[in-house]
Every structure is written in structure tokens, then in C-alpha cells.
Design an enzyme around this catalytic site. Structure first.
Site, PDB file in Angstrom:
ATOM      1  N   HIS A  24     -17.223  35.561  44.347  1.00 21.26           N
ATOM      2  CA  HIS A  24     -17.855  34.755  45.403  1.00 21.26           C
ATOM      3  C   HIS A  24     -16.782  34.363  46.418  1.00 21.26           C
ATOM      4  O   HIS A  24     -16.485  33.172  46.597  1.00 21.26           O
ATOM      5  CB  HIS A  24     -18.536  33.501  44.841  1.00 21.26           C
ATOM      6  CG  HIS A  24     -19.791  33.798  44.076  1.00 21.26           C
ATOM      7  ND1 HIS A  24     -20.340  32.910  43.177  1.00 21.26           N
ATOM      8  CD2 HIS A  24     -20.612  34.875  44.080  1.00 21.26           C
ATOM      9  CE1 HIS A  24     -21.432  33.430  42.661  1.00 21.26           C
ATOM     10  NE2 HIS A  24     -21.624  34.627  43.193  1.00 21.26           N
ATOM     11  N   HIS A  80     -32.309  39.496  39.715  1.00 23.80           N
ATOM     12  CA  HIS A  80     -31.579  38.738  40.740  1.00 23.80           C
ATOM     13  C   HIS A  80     -31.073  39.737  41.773  1.00 23.80           C
ATOM     14  O   HIS A  80     -30.566  40.801  41.413  1.00 23.80           O
ATOM     15  CB  HIS A  80     -30.419  38.002  40.059  1.00 23.80           C
ATOM     16  CG  HIS A  80     -29.588  37.138  40.949  1.00 23.80           C
ATOM     17  ND1 HIS A  80     -30.077  36.519  42.080  1.00 23.80           N
ATOM     18  CD2 HIS A  80     -28.273  36.758  40.851  1.00 23.80           C
ATOM     19  CE1 HIS A  80     -29.106  35.812  42.640  1.00 23.80           C
ATOM     20  NE2 HIS A  80     -28.003  35.947  41.922  1.00 23.80           N
ATOM     21  N   GLU A  82     -28.643  39.364  44.063  1.00 22.36           N
ATOM     22  CA  GLU A  82     -27.275  39.244  44.574  1.00 22.36           C
ATOM     23  C   GLU A  82     -26.554  40.593  44.437  1.00 22.36           C
ATOM     24  O   GLU A  82     -26.829  41.378  43.534  1.00 22.36           O
ATOM     25  CB  GLU A  82     -26.535  38.134  43.815  1.00 22.36           C
ATOM     26  CG  GLU A  82     -25.330  37.620  44.573  1.00 22.36           C
ATOM     27  CD  GLU A  82     -24.726  36.373  43.933  1.00 22.36           C
ATOM     28  OE1 GLU A  82     -25.302  35.842  42.964  1.00 22.36           O
ATOM     29  OE2 GLU A  82     -23.659  35.933  44.417  1.00 22.36           O
ATOM     30  N   ASP A  84     -23.868  41.830  43.348  1.00 20.33           N
ATOM     31  CA  ASP A  84     -23.234  42.328  42.125  1.00 20.33           C
ATOM     32  C   ASP A  84     -24.258  42.877  41.131  1.00 20.33           C
ATOM     33  O   ASP A  84     -23.882  43.519  40.152  1.00 20.33           O
ATOM     34  CB  ASP A  84     -22.360  41.248  41.464  1.00 20.33           C
ATOM     35  CG  ASP A  84     -23.047  39.910  41.342  1.00 20.33           C
ATOM     36  OD1 ASP A  84     -23.974  39.635  42.132  1.00 20.33           O
ATOM     37  OD2 ASP A  84     -22.675  39.126  40.455  1.00 20.33           O
ATOM     38  N   HIS A 146     -29.522  30.909  40.056  1.00 21.15           N
ATOM     39  CA  HIS A 146     -28.960  30.006  41.034  1.00 21.15           C
ATOM     40  C   HIS A 146     -29.357  30.354  42.472  1.00 21.15           C
ATOM     41  O   HIS A 146     -28.865  29.718  43.410  1.00 21.15           O
ATOM     42  CB  HIS A 146     -27.423  29.999  40.902  1.00 21.15           C
ATOM     43  CG  HIS A 146     -26.757  31.322  41.256  1.00 21.15           C
ATOM     44  ND1 HIS A 146     -25.811  31.407  42.248  1.00 21.15           N
ATOM     45  CD2 HIS A 146     -26.911  32.572  40.792  1.00 21.15           C
ATOM     46  CE1 HIS A 146     -25.382  32.656  42.354  1.00 21.15           C
ATOM     47  NE2 HIS A 146     -26.035  33.379  41.479  1.00 21.15           N
ATOM     48  N   ASP A 165     -27.741  35.748  35.419  1.00 26.61           N
ATOM     49  CA  ASP A 165     -26.527  34.931  35.555  1.00 26.61           C
ATOM     50  C   ASP A 165     -26.477  33.761  34.571  1.00 26.61           C
ATOM     51  O   ASP A 165     -25.392  33.234  34.289  1.00 26.61           O
ATOM     52  CB  ASP A 165     -26.395  34.417  36.994  1.00 26.61           C
ATOM     53  CG  ASP A 165     -25.881  35.501  37.936  1.00 26.61           C
ATOM     54  OD1 ASP A 165     -25.315  36.492  37.452  1.00 26.61           O
ATOM     55  OD2 ASP A 165     -26.050  35.346  39.160  1.00 26.61           O
ATOM     56  N   TYR A 193     -17.604  29.542  34.476  1.00 28.52           N
ATOM     57  CA  TYR A 193     -18.718  30.201  35.163  1.00 28.52           C
ATOM     58  C   TYR A 193     -19.808  29.175  35.480  1.00 28.52           C
ATOM     59  O   TYR A 193     -20.306  29.095  36.608  1.00 28.52           O
ATOM     60  CB  TYR A 193     -19.284  31.319  34.273  1.00 28.52           C
ATOM     61  CG  TYR A 193     -20.307  32.175  34.968  1.00 28.52           C
ATOM     62  CD1 TYR A 193     -19.958  33.408  35.503  1.00 28.52           C
ATOM     63  CD2 TYR A 193     -21.622  31.752  35.110  1.00 28.52           C
ATOM     64  CE1 TYR A 193     -20.887  34.189  36.161  1.00 28.52           C
ATOM     65  CE2 TYR A 193     -22.554  32.519  35.765  1.00 28.52           C
ATOM     66  CZ  TYR A 193     -22.187  33.735  36.285  1.00 28.52           C
ATOM     67  OH  TYR A 193     -23.112  34.497  36.942  1.00 28.52           O
ATOM     68  N   HIS A 224     -23.281  39.077  33.159  1.00 35.42           N
ATOM     69  CA  HIS A 224     -21.815  39.054  33.210  1.00 35.42           C
ATOM     70  C   HIS A 224     -21.272  38.679  31.833  1.00 35.42           C
ATOM     71  O   HIS A 224     -21.773  37.741  31.196  1.00 35.42           O
ATOM     72  CB  HIS A 224     -21.305  38.005  34.205  1.00 35.42           C
ATOM     73  CG  HIS A 224     -21.654  38.286  35.633  1.00 35.42           C
ATOM     74  ND1 HIS A 224     -21.096  39.320  36.350  1.00 35.42           N
ATOM     75  CD2 HIS A 224     -22.496  37.660  36.480  1.00 35.42           C
ATOM     76  CE1 HIS A 224     -21.578  39.315  37.581  1.00 35.42           C
ATOM     77  NE2 HIS A 224     -22.444  38.324  37.683  1.00 35.42           N
TER      78      HIS A 224
END
Ligand SMILES: Cc1cc2nc3c(=O)[nH]c(=O)nc-3n(C[C@H](O)[C@H](O)[C@H](O)COP(=O)(O)O)c2cc1C
Length: 395
Positions: A24, A80, A82, A84, A146, A165, A193, A224
Site C-alpha cells: 500500500h 475483493h 484490489e 493485488d 476493508h 484480506d 496486517y 495473504h
């Protein structure tokens, strides 16, 4: 590393990013590297759960190809959007345009904006299911844990939760399961994290954990880090305490200095706290790993922030860090401020204002000392630390 079967006909096909040292941007230092986990379910409908960061796309394709031709994939679950987790989607959809995507309404909107995509996307809601043949997938929306698009996916036949996440950690390792790795590193990376990414959403997480109680889970596969298969009750209890902002009776002193007067102040205050029998850690924010500092703040009940005055306010590294901390929304913490000045001062007041804006209760007046502390002022600083320690002990 090769693929690994984590449940019957469910394979980890993710990527290990040994070089990941910050995440991030530079808001989160990942000293142990990281992973992007993707899971392949071999059923009548071959289904992929999430993908990987774009630069690991070929790695993902190679792993999938060890198990099945890419074209056999029928569905990708987008827990998700995002980058990644969605970064490999453009290439996968280019190679296999028949693949259907499943995710929330916000995920669909986000993917269109991110990739300009016109992919075949089915919006799912909490309680919706997808029958793959032998296995079923059940979806639970987790908005703002998130991002607005987040959801998790549960497979009742295998009692596995694909949590994305949630329950993630940044930990590059050859091992894939939580019982196979160094437990101290795992705990720290898990807490870092959470503190870096999930801390602001504590209340939502508390409620979502209650919803998860409806599922019979014996494995949690995040996007992750390692997969949780051992001692899930302990893991869920840890998350509960974190989401409730439970803390330790511990003091974290974070300061910044130009000419070390504020260092002397921090050390004298810390000495008093330690001699009062209270755990204390001290960080010069300009030279410390911010994620490590955040980890300690995440654990601790009591904060002391210090800075010398520079142009009527606090120094810039502390200011940036405290603004970041404000965004993490710590709850149930208290603290005080300190710092050296030359003439008009201003840093202590500015720190206190920011602490209050963050919701940190100020429990004693700040202490500001002109230039270097004298012996008498060192005694005052000791008393300042002692009285602060008493407040921590009286919890
Ligand atoms: C560039 C610079 C700007 C400063 N600005 C202020 C100021 O606006 N108000 C003030 O009271 N002191 C100011 N000072 C004085 C310092 O706050 C003072 O020297 C203090 O003792 C430094 O503490 P430290 O040794 O912890 O850095 C300034 C000092 C420097 C070097």
C-alpha cells in the site's frame, strides 16, 4: 513453489513475493515479504477464488496449468477487487474470455472503472450460493472490511472459508499452513496486517465475526500469508480481542527531535515508567520502522507523544505518523504529550489537539521544557512518568 492441495480438490495456486518490503505504497512495511493467495477448485465447474498481483500473472497461469488447462476454468470468484487480487484478471479473461466472474455489486462497478472491462459478471449477495457440482460456494458480503466491494466465500462441504484480506498476514514462506511456521513471526505479522489495514473497521469486524459463527469452519484460507488450519478457536478469539480494541497495560513513547533534548525527556520519562513496574517501549519516529511502532501502539493502552517545537508546531515525521494513526481509529486509549522548545513553543499543544481528534483521552497535562532539561526539570520529567505509570497501573 509448486501448487499444494489444501483440501480434497482445492489447490493453492498463489504467488510468493519474497521481495515485498512495503505494501500500500509506503504505509505498511512488510519486512518478511508477502504472498498473494489464489485457490483453484477442481469440480464439475472448475473455479478460481481470487487471483494475484499483475506481475505474478504468469506464475498463476503456470500453476493452474500444472493442474488443468486454463480454458477449463468456468468461474472466478472476486472476493475483493484490489489490484493485488484482481491484477491477473485482464490476462486470464483475454486467454479464456468465457470465464464468468462472481462478486458484489461494488466489485462489478469497481472492476469496470479499474479495467474498463465488459466481462461476464454475476452480482451476488449475502446468502447466495453457486453450485459447482460436488461442492457449493456460499457468499457473505463484508463491506468496508476493508473496501466497499469485499466479500468472503464459504464452502460447506470442506468447511473452508476463503476470507480474502480478513485473517491475512504478509509473510513469505515455503510453508503454507499456520502450524508450520515460526509462531512469533506469524503473530507479529498477523497483528501488523490487522493494525495497518483492518484496525479502522473494528466495529464492523466485531459484528461480522458474529455472523461467521453460523458457519462450521475448520480452515480459513486468506488471500495473504499462511492458511489457518490449526487452533481456529484461538485465531477467532484473537480477532475478537483485536476488534474490541482490547489492550495491554503498556506505554509506547513515540517522539521526534532535532538536538536530542526531547530524547533526554523521553528517556527520563521511560525510566520512571519502567521503575514503576510498567512495560514501556520508546521510538524515535524519524528512525523507526513505522509499522513496528504501529504494532506496539496497537497492543498498548497508553501513549506518550513528544516533539521539539519547529516553526511553532511539531516536527514533520511525528505529524505525518500521528495523522496516519488518526486514520487507524484507535479506541479506548489514553495518553499525554511532551517536548522541548526554544521560545514560544507549540508542539505539545499541537500534539494534544491531534490526540484528542484521534479519540485518545489526555489524562495529564503535557510537559514542555525550554532547551535542555536541567536537573530540576529531569526530576519533573521523572514525576511526569511516574504519575502516568500510576494511571496505567490503576486500570
Ligand atoms: C529550525 C528550527 C526551528 C525552531 N522553531 C521554533 C519555534 O517555532 N518555537 C520554539 O519555541 N522553538 C523553536 N525552535 C527551538 C527548538 O524547539 C529548541 O532548540 C528545542 O530545545 C529543540 O529540542 P530538541 O533538542 O529535542 O530538538 C526551533 C529550532 C530550530 C532548529
Amino acid at each position: 513453489m509448486d501448487t499444494i492441495q489444501i483440501k480434497p480438490n482445492i489447490h493453492w495456486v498463489g504467488a510468493i513475493d519474497w521481495d515485498l518490503k512495503h505494501f500500500h505504497g509506503h504505509t505498511y512495511n512488510t519486512i518478511h515479504g508477502g504472498t498473494y493467495n489464489s485457490y483453484l477448485i477442481m469440480d464439475e465447474q472448475v473455479t478460481l477464488i481470487d487471483t494475484v498481483q499483475e506481475n505474478f500473472t504468469q506464475n498463476l497461469i503456470d500453476k493452474i496449468s500444472q493442474i488443468t488447462p486454463l480454458e477449463t476454468i468456468q468461474n472466478i470468484i472476486v472476493n475483493h477487487i484490489e489490484y493485488d487480487h484482481s491484477g491477473a484478471l485482464p490476462k486470464l479473461l483475454e486467454l479464456a474470455p468465457h470465464i464468468k466472474l462472481y462478486g458484489t455489486q461494488k466489485a462489478q462497478e469497481g472492476l469496470v472503472k479499474m479495467y474498463g472491462s465488459s466481462w461476464n459478471f454475476t452480482v451476488v449477495k449475502t446468502g447466495d450460493t453457486l453450485n459447482l457440482g460436488q461442492k457449493t460456494l456460499q457468499f457473505l458480503e463484508t463491506p468496508m472490511i476493508h473496501w466497499p466491494d469485499n466479500m468472503v466465500t464459504y464452502c460447506p462441504q470442506d468447511k473452508i472459508l476463503f476470507s480474502n484480506d480478513a485473517f491475512g498476514q504478509q509473510y513469505a514462506t515455503n510453508e503454507r499452513f499456520n502450524d508450520e511456521v515460526d509462531q512469533d513471526i506469524l503473530y507479529q505479522e498477523h497483528a501488523k496486517y490487522y493494525a495497518s489495514i483492518l484496525w479502522p473497521f473494528a466495529n464492523l469486524i466485531t459484528n461480522k465475526l458474529k455472523e461467521l459463527e453460523a458457519f462450521d469452519i475448520d480452515m480459513i484460507a486468506p488471500s495473504h500469508g499462511v492458511i489457518w488450519r490449526h487452533d481456529l478457536p484461538k485465531l477467532l478469539e484473537t480477532y475478537k480481542t483485536w476488534s474490541e480494541n482490547q489492550t495491554k497495560p503498556k506505554v509506547v513513547i513515540v517522539y521526534e527531535t532535532m538536538w536530542q533534548s526531547t530524547t533526554t525527556m523521553a528517556q527520563k520519562i521511560a525510566q520512571a515508567i519502567e521503575e514503576a513496574g510498567v512495560e514501556v517501549v520508546v521510538f524515535d519516529i524519524a528512525t523507526s520502522d513505522h509499522t513496528q511502532v504501529l504494532y506496539h501502539l496497537f497492543e498498548a493502552k497508553a501513549y506518550l507523544f513528544g516533539s521539539s517545537t519547529h516553526d511553532n508546531g511539531m516536527l514533520p515525521n511525528l505529524a505525518g505518523f500521528l495523522h496516519f494513526l488518526k486514520g487507524q481509529k484507535p479506541q479506548h486509549r489514553f495518553g499525554a504529550a511532551f517536548g522541548s522548545l526554544g521560545w514560544g513553543g507549540g508542539a505539545v499543544k499541537e500534539i494534544e489537539e491531534l490526540m484528542q481528534a484521534t479519540g485518545i483521552e489526555i489524562v495529564q497535562p503535557g510537559i514542555a521544557i525550554k532547551y535542555r532539561p536541567t536537573d530540576e526539570e529531569l526530576r519533573q520529567l521523572y514525576e511526569f512518568g511516574k504519575s502516568f505509570a500510576e494511571k496505567v497501573k490503576s486500570l
